[in-house]
Design an enzyme around this catalytic site. Structure first.
Site, PDB file in Angstrom:
ATOM      1  N   GLY A 109       0.821  -1.202   0.000  1.00  0.00           N
ATOM      2  CA  GLY A 109       0.000   0.000   0.000  1.00  0.00           C
ATOM      3  C   GLY A 109       0.857   1.256   0.000  1.00  0.00           C
ATOM      4  N   ARG A 110       2.002   1.195   0.639  1.00  0.00           N
ATOM      5  CA  ARG A 110       2.919   2.337   0.678  1.00  0.00           C
ATOM      6  C   ARG A 110       3.631   2.540  -0.648  1.00  0.00           C
ATOM      7  NH1 ARG A 110       4.663   2.286   6.954  1.00  0.00           N
ATOM      8  NH2 ARG A 110       2.813   1.153   7.617  1.00  0.00           N
ATOM      9  N   LEU A 132      -7.545 -11.419  -7.260  1.00  0.00           N
ATOM     10  CA  LEU A 132      -7.129 -10.121  -6.731  1.00  0.00           C
ATOM     11  C   LEU A 132      -7.368  -9.055  -7.790  1.00  0.00           C
ATOM     12  CD1 LEU A 132      -3.732 -11.305  -5.222  1.00  0.00           C
ATOM     13  CD2 LEU A 132      -5.881 -10.941  -3.981  1.00  0.00           C
ATOM     14  N   GLU A 133      -7.908  -7.926  -7.389  1.00  0.00           N
ATOM     15  CA  GLU A 133      -8.161  -6.794  -8.277  1.00  0.00           C
ATOM     16  C   GLU A 133      -7.033  -5.783  -8.053  1.00  0.00           C
ATOM     17  OE1 GLU A 133     -12.963  -7.282  -7.608  1.00  0.00           O
ATOM     18  OE2 GLU A 133     -11.784  -5.965  -6.332  1.00  0.00           O
ATOM     19  N   GLN A 152      -3.451 -10.342   2.492  1.00  0.00           N
ATOM     20  CA  GLN A 152      -3.648 -11.076   3.737  1.00  0.00           C
ATOM     21  C   GLN A 152      -5.128 -11.325   3.957  1.00  0.00           C
ATOM     22  OE1 GLN A 152      -1.957  -8.754   6.912  1.00  0.00           O
ATOM     23  NE2 GLN A 152      -2.893  -6.877   6.219  1.00  0.00           N
ATOM     24  N   TYR A 166     -21.917 -20.290   0.698  1.00  0.00           N
ATOM     25  CA  TYR A 166     -21.501 -20.147  -0.693  1.00  0.00           C
ATOM     26  C   TYR A 166     -21.214 -21.531  -1.249  1.00  0.00           C
ATOM     27  CZ  TYR A 166     -19.183 -17.722  -4.581  1.00  0.00           C
ATOM     28  OH  TYR A 166     -18.854 -17.217  -5.807  1.00  0.00           O
ATOM     29  N   LYS A 173     -21.150 -18.503  -8.519  1.00  0.00           N
ATOM     30  CA  LYS A 173     -20.445 -18.402  -9.795  1.00  0.00           C
ATOM     31  C   LYS A 173     -18.953 -18.678  -9.724  1.00  0.00           C
ATOM     32  CE  LYS A 173     -22.078 -14.234 -10.249  1.00  0.00           C
ATOM     33  NZ  LYS A 173     -22.573 -12.930 -10.670  1.00  0.00           N
ATOM     34  N   GLN A 177     -12.857 -21.856  -8.106  1.00  0.00           N
ATOM     35  CA  GLN A 177     -12.105 -21.202  -9.172  1.00  0.00           C
ATOM     36  C   GLN A 177     -10.614 -21.450  -9.010  1.00  0.00           C
ATOM     37  OE1 GLN A 177     -13.099 -17.035  -8.888  1.00  0.00           O
ATOM     38  NE2 GLN A 177     -11.402 -16.587  -7.561  1.00  0.00           N
TER      39      GLN A 177
END
Length: 195
Positions: A109-110, A132-133, A152, A166, A173, A177
């Site tokens: 993030g830094r 992950l986006e 994390q 789920y 959907k 995956q």
């Protein structure tokens, strides 16, 4: 209640919480979370030859997403303003009485790298790798290495286990995956799908 490192280890040992492969528990298990590593497969959005993305059209995915697989000793460069889908190396199984929260690591993030836009939850009953986006909000490209600790998971215990977790019984959907998965929003009821 949020699970501590001891709680996480107990649940992993009992086998109802699964994170595999968990190659280095000493490093990956933090005081109240588990670090997950970056996989080698990415879905990159192509901006040419498409006027826009229509959420109600699953046929269009191939028109705007291209898969890239990074060699083990190579890196993926995330440029400023880029948005790509990546995956965790680990596969998880979340029991019916837990919800997992996908978080970014502060060290990344830094560097202006974020790991999710909105998909920050793994519901009770979810099984599979985590998409992950990935975005670079900064001004400089950032090199991402496969197997680096990228995100994390924190775990919150539910007051009671989910009655309808789920999974396949719900027609979920993204259950089981592998690798990053593009949006399947076209399968939602409001777009004529079944979910």
């Amino acid at each position: 209640m949020i699970l501590s490192d001891g709680d996480i280890l107990d649940r992993l040992e009992d086998g109802d919480l699964v994170i595999e492969p968990l190659d280095d528990p000493e490093i990956q298990i933090q005081p109240a979370s588990v670090d997950l590593r970056l996989g080698r497969t990415f879905l990159e959005f192509q901006r040419t030859n498409i006027p826009c993305i229509h959420p109600n059209s699953e046929q269009e995915v191939e028109d705007y997403v291209e898969e890239t697989v990074i060699d083990e000793d190579d890196e993926f460069v995330l440029h400023p303003g880029d948005f790509v889908l990546g995956t965790t190396k680990e596969r998880v199984e979340i029991p019916r009485d837990l919800i997992a929260h996908v978080e970014g690591r502060s060290s990344l993030g830094r560097l202006a790298v974020v790991v999710h836009a909105t998909a920050g939850l793994c519901d009770p009953g979810y099984k599979g790798q985590i998409t992950l986006e990935l975005s670079n909000l900064g001004a400089a490209p950032v090199a991402l290495d496969p197997d680096m600790r990228i995100s994390q998971l924190t775990f919150t215990e539910l007051k009671s286990p989910a009655d309808r977790p789920y999974g396949s019984e719900r027609g979920s959907k993204y259950q089981n995956q592998t690798g990053p998965q593009a949006s399947r929003i076209g399968g939602d009821r409001e777009f004529g799908g079944e979910q």
